[in-house]
Motif scaffolding. Structure first.
Motif, mmCIF file in Angstrom:
data_model
loop_
_atom_site.group_PDB
_atom_site.id
_atom_site.type_symbol
_atom_site.label_atom_id
_atom_site.label_comp_id
_atom_site.label_asym_id
_atom_site.label_seq_id
_atom_site.Cartn_x
_atom_site.Cartn_y
_atom_site.Cartn_z
ATOM 1 N N SER A 27 0.804 -1.224 0.000
ATOM 2 C CA SER A 27 0.000 0.000 0.000
ATOM 3 C C SER A 27 0.836 1.272 0.000
ATOM 4 C CB SER A 27 -0.942 0.021 1.212
ATOM 5 O OG SER A 27 -0.200 -0.071 2.416
ATOM 6 N N THR A 28 2.062 1.226 0.510
ATOM 7 C CA THR A 28 2.892 2.429 0.535
ATOM 8 C C THR A 28 3.322 2.831 -0.866
ATOM 9 O OG1 THR A 28 4.914 1.134 0.929
ATOM 10 C CG2 THR A 28 3.716 1.966 2.867
ATOM 11 N N THR A 29 3.194 1.912 -1.820
ATOM 12 C CA THR A 29 3.502 2.164 -3.231
ATOM 13 C C THR A 29 2.239 2.249 -4.074
ATOM 14 O OG1 THR A 29 5.562 0.887 -2.987
ATOM 15 C CG2 THR A 29 4.822 1.314 -5.221
ATOM 16 N N ALA A 30 1.183 1.568 -3.671
ATOM 17 C CA ALA A 30 0.019 1.294 -4.505
ATOM 18 C C ALA A 30 -0.908 2.482 -4.735
ATOM 19 C CB ALA A 30 -0.785 0.161 -3.871
ATOM 20 N N PRO A 31 -1.694 2.429 -5.812
ATOM 21 C CA PRO A 31 -2.746 3.430 -6.027
ATOM 22 C C PRO A 31 -3.699 3.454 -4.844
ATOM 23 C CG PRO A 31 -2.444 2.077 -7.995
ATOM 24 C CD PRO A 31 -1.636 1.438 -6.906
ATOM 25 N N GLY A 32 -3.997 4.627 -4.337
ATOM 26 C CA GLY A 32 -4.898 4.754 -3.200
ATOM 27 C C GLY A 32 -4.249 4.545 -1.861
ATOM 28 N N GLY A 42 4.255 5.297 -5.612
ATOM 29 C CA GLY A 42 4.344 4.860 -7.002
ATOM 30 C C GLY A 42 3.471 5.649 -7.948
ATOM 31 N N GLN A 43 2.447 6.311 -7.418
ATOM 32 C CA GLN A 43 1.557 7.122 -8.240
ATOM 33 C C GLN A 43 2.227 8.404 -8.741
ATOM 34 O OE1 GLN A 43 -0.506 4.736 -8.985
ATOM 35 N NE2 GLN A 43 -2.257 6.132 -8.918
ATOM 36 N N VAL A 53 5.020 4.370 -16.576
ATOM 37 C CA VAL A 53 5.078 3.626 -15.314
ATOM 38 C C VAL A 53 3.718 2.973 -15.082
ATOM 39 C CG1 VAL A 53 5.392 3.767 -12.818
ATOM 40 C CG2 VAL A 53 6.768 5.217 -14.334
ATOM 41 N N VAL A 54 3.711 1.667 -14.854
ATOM 42 C CA VAL A 54 2.487 0.925 -14.566
ATOM 43 C C VAL A 54 2.581 0.425 -13.131
ATOM 44 C CG1 VAL A 54 1.061 -1.069 -15.153
ATOM 45 C CG2 VAL A 54 2.174 0.245 -16.969
#
Length: 253
Positions: A27-32, A42-43, A53-54
């Protein structure tokens, strides 16, 4: 204070048309992010990259559960020769009792454990093992892989700046060494970015808990990742955009 000591723009080496950066993480990288007004770093990475970047990071996952659920395999099916994969885990990989389906087997090598999860016995490996296996698989497909250490929890939560890295930081470096891929100490570069800020500002970057960042905090640690990327001399560092040239930096030893 960050001071510019190297030029940000690096020559692109061996660029392949249509290259993509894929992110694997929690989650520290993920969308939302972790929800409730938080966001994953990552967003923000695409603002600094010359190639797409995907973000395939997913909240609540560990190196183990990302593996078990086939999420590394999903990225592997998308890869083309010359693509990049950034792997960052650690926040959800600690021991739990009873097993929560995310805990890795303690150790840094080939140790294994038998855990019972959802009524079934599962052979569980160590954190470095999962990352090494994923990285090696991606490299075999012609991808360039970078293992990144986890972002730190709020270092100012106690009112006294604390920069004690998680054990998974050294485990991530071990995995990168084992797989012979690049490593960025995202943890150390994030600590350095937080260090020069007032406690109130750092605290504001963690609106709900000590782990998940606000959009502003996510942007800060994304820039910290870019700093580590360029300072480390990895191939992906050659794809950083000129519009991040205003970021002042000190490369950490």
């Amino acid at each position: 204070m960050w001071t510019a000591v190297i030029p940000l723009t690096l020559a692109l080496v061996g660029q392949v048309a249509g290259q993509t950066v894929y992110l694997a993480g929690d989650s520290t990288t993920a969308p939302g992010g972790g929800g409730k007004g938080t966001e994953g770093w990552g967003q923000y990475l695409h603002y600094s990259m010359k190639i797409p970047v995907v973000n395939k990071a997913f909240a609540g996952r560990s190196a183990r559960s990302f593996t078990r659920e086939g999420r590394f395999d999903e990225i592997g099916k998308l890869l083309k020769k010359g693509d990049f994969v950034v792997i960052e885990f650690g926040h959800n990989d600690g021991t739990s009792n009873p097993d929560n389906g995310r805990s890795d087997c303690p150790g840094s090598g080939t140790e294994t454990c038998n855990y019972t999860y959802n009524g079934s016995t599962e052979l569980v490996h160590t954190f470095p093992y999962y990352l090494t296996q994923a990285a090696t698989s991606f490299v075999s497909k012609g991808a360039h892989v970078l293992i990144s250490s986890q972002t730190p929890n709020n270092p100012d939560e106690s009112g006294i700046f604390v920069s004690s890295p998680s054990r998974f930081v050294s485990f991530a470096k071990t995995a990168a060494t084992n797989a012979k891929v690049d490593f960025v100490d995202h943890s150390a570069y994030s600590y350095a970015a937080y260090k020069g800020l007032p406690v109130s500002v750092v605290d504001s970057y963690f609106p709900n808990d000590h782990t998940h960042t606000s959009p502003q905090g996510a942007e800060l640690v994304a820039k910290a990742f870019v700093n580590g990327l360029v300072c480390g001399g990895s191939l992906l560092g050659g794809y950083v955009k000129n519009d991040t040239a205003a970021i002042e930096r000190t490369c950490l030893k």
